[in-house]
Scaffold this active site. Structure first.
Site, short mmCIF file in Angstrom:
data_model
loop_
_atom_site.label_atom_id
_atom_site.label_comp_id
_atom_site.label_asym_id
_atom_site.label_seq_id
_atom_site.Cartn_x
_atom_site.Cartn_y
_atom_site.Cartn_z
N ASN A 58 -12.87 -3.17 2.27
CA ASN A 58 -13.90 -2.15 2.37
C ASN A 58 -14.84 -2.27 1.17
OD1 ASN A 58 -12.92 -0.89 4.75
ND2 ASN A 58 -11.27 0.04 3.54
N ASP B 185 0.85 -1.19 0.00
CA ASP B 185 0.00 0.00 0.00
C ASP B 185 0.88 1.24 0.00
OD1 ASP B 185 -3.22 0.51 0.95
OD2 ASP B 185 -1.83 2.19 1.09
N ILE B 186 0.50 2.23 -0.80
CA ILE B 186 1.31 3.44 -0.94
C ILE B 186 1.28 4.30 0.33
CG2 ILE B 186 -0.46 5.01 -1.86
CD1 ILE B 186 1.60 5.76 -4.05
N HIS C 262 -10.24 -5.56 -3.35
CA HIS C 262 -8.89 -5.72 -2.78
C HIS C 262 -9.01 -6.08 -1.31
CE1 HIS C 262 -9.99 -1.44 -2.53
NE2 HIS C 262 -9.30 -1.40 -1.40
N HIS D 138 -6.86 -5.87 2.17
CA HIS D 138 -5.72 -5.31 2.90
C HIS D 138 -5.19 -6.39 3.84
CE1 HIS D 138 -6.80 -0.92 2.18
NE2 HIS D 138 -7.97 -1.48 1.95
N GLY E 128 -15.76 3.33 3.30
CA GLY E 128 -14.60 4.13 2.94
C GLY E 128 -13.80 3.55 1.79
N GLN E 129 -14.44 2.72 0.97
CA GLN E 129 -13.72 2.18 -0.19
C GLN E 129 -13.37 3.32 -1.15
OE1 GLN E 129 -15.85 -0.74 -2.55
NE2 GLN E 129 -14.02 -1.27 -3.74
P1 AMP Z 1 -9.68 1.31 0.14
O1 AMP Z 1 -9.72 2.66 0.82
O2 AMP Z 1 -10.11 0.17 1.01
O3 AMP Z 1 -10.39 1.35 -1.18
O4 AMP Z 1 -8.14 1.01 -0.12
C1 AMP Z 1 -7.44 1.57 -1.19
C2 AMP Z 1 -6.00 1.57 -0.80
O5 AMP Z 1 -5.25 1.78 -1.97
C3 AMP Z 1 -5.61 2.67 0.20
O6 AMP Z 1 -5.09 2.08 1.37
C4 AMP Z 1 -4.56 3.47 -0.56
O7 AMP Z 1 -3.50 3.92 0.26
C5 AMP Z 1 -4.08 2.46 -1.59
N1 AMP Z 1 -3.52 3.04 -2.80
C6 AMP Z 1 -4.02 4.05 -3.55
N2 AMP Z 1 -3.24 4.28 -4.62
C7 AMP Z 1 -2.21 3.39 -4.54
C8 AMP Z 1 -1.06 3.11 -5.34
N3 AMP Z 1 -0.80 3.81 -6.46
N4 AMP Z 1 -0.22 2.13 -4.96
C9 AMP Z 1 -0.47 1.42 -3.83
N5 AMP Z 1 -1.52 1.62 -3.04
C10 AMP Z 1 -2.40 2.60 -3.38
#
Ligand code: AMP
Length: 113
Positions: free
Chosen positions: A86, A30-31, A99, A101, A92-93
């Site tokens: 999520n 995760d970024i 995906h 986590h 909060g998706q």
């Molecule tokens: P969600 O909020 O459950 O939809 O999770 C989306 C996740 O994607 C969040 O934890 C973000 O930090 C992560 N995210 C968004 N853009 C990137 C990216 N380019 N590389 C890796 N993770 C990302």
């Protein structure tokens, strides 16, 4: 899907820190990590969320759940970890591609939310 962030990551059009890949799924860091280990596991097929899981793709989700413990072991999460997905706005998706986590490397809060 051409405008999906995670589809672009899977295709290699947007860089990511790959942790695992096979023919069905892709995992990357995760970024914005919320724990010492924070990995996202995604199906290569575009499914918007858990709401899009059905009889036609349930085996894919089952496969991901065989991959998750392998990633956790490779990341050294011997003391446990949390798996979160999520679904939709109230959860909060932020990325509408299914995906999971994987969060670990520290004691998680006793309350989930
Ligand atoms: P969600 O909020 O459950 O939809 O999770 C989306 C996740 O994607 C969040 O934890 C973000 O930090 C992560 N995210 C968004 N853009 C990137 C990216 N380019 N590389 C890796 N993770 C990302």
């Amino acid at each position: 899907m051409s405008d999906c962030l995670f589809c672009k990551i899977i295709a290699g059009d947007i860089p990511s820190a790959k942790v695992y890949e096979d023919e069905l799924c892709y995992a990357f860091r995760d970024i914005a990590p919320q724990a010492p280990v924070h990995v996202l596991v995604v199906p290569k097929e575009h499914i918007p969320s858990c709401d899009g899981v059905d009889d036609g793709n349930d085996a894919l989700v089952g496969h991901i759940f065989t991959v998750i413990p392998k990633i956790a072991a490779a990341e050294g999460l011997t003391n446990g970890y949390r798996v979160i997905s999520n679904v939709g706005a109230d959860a909060g998706q932020t990325v509408p591609h299914l995906h999971f986590h994987i969060l670990g490397g520290r004691r998680m809060p006793d309350q989930m939310v």
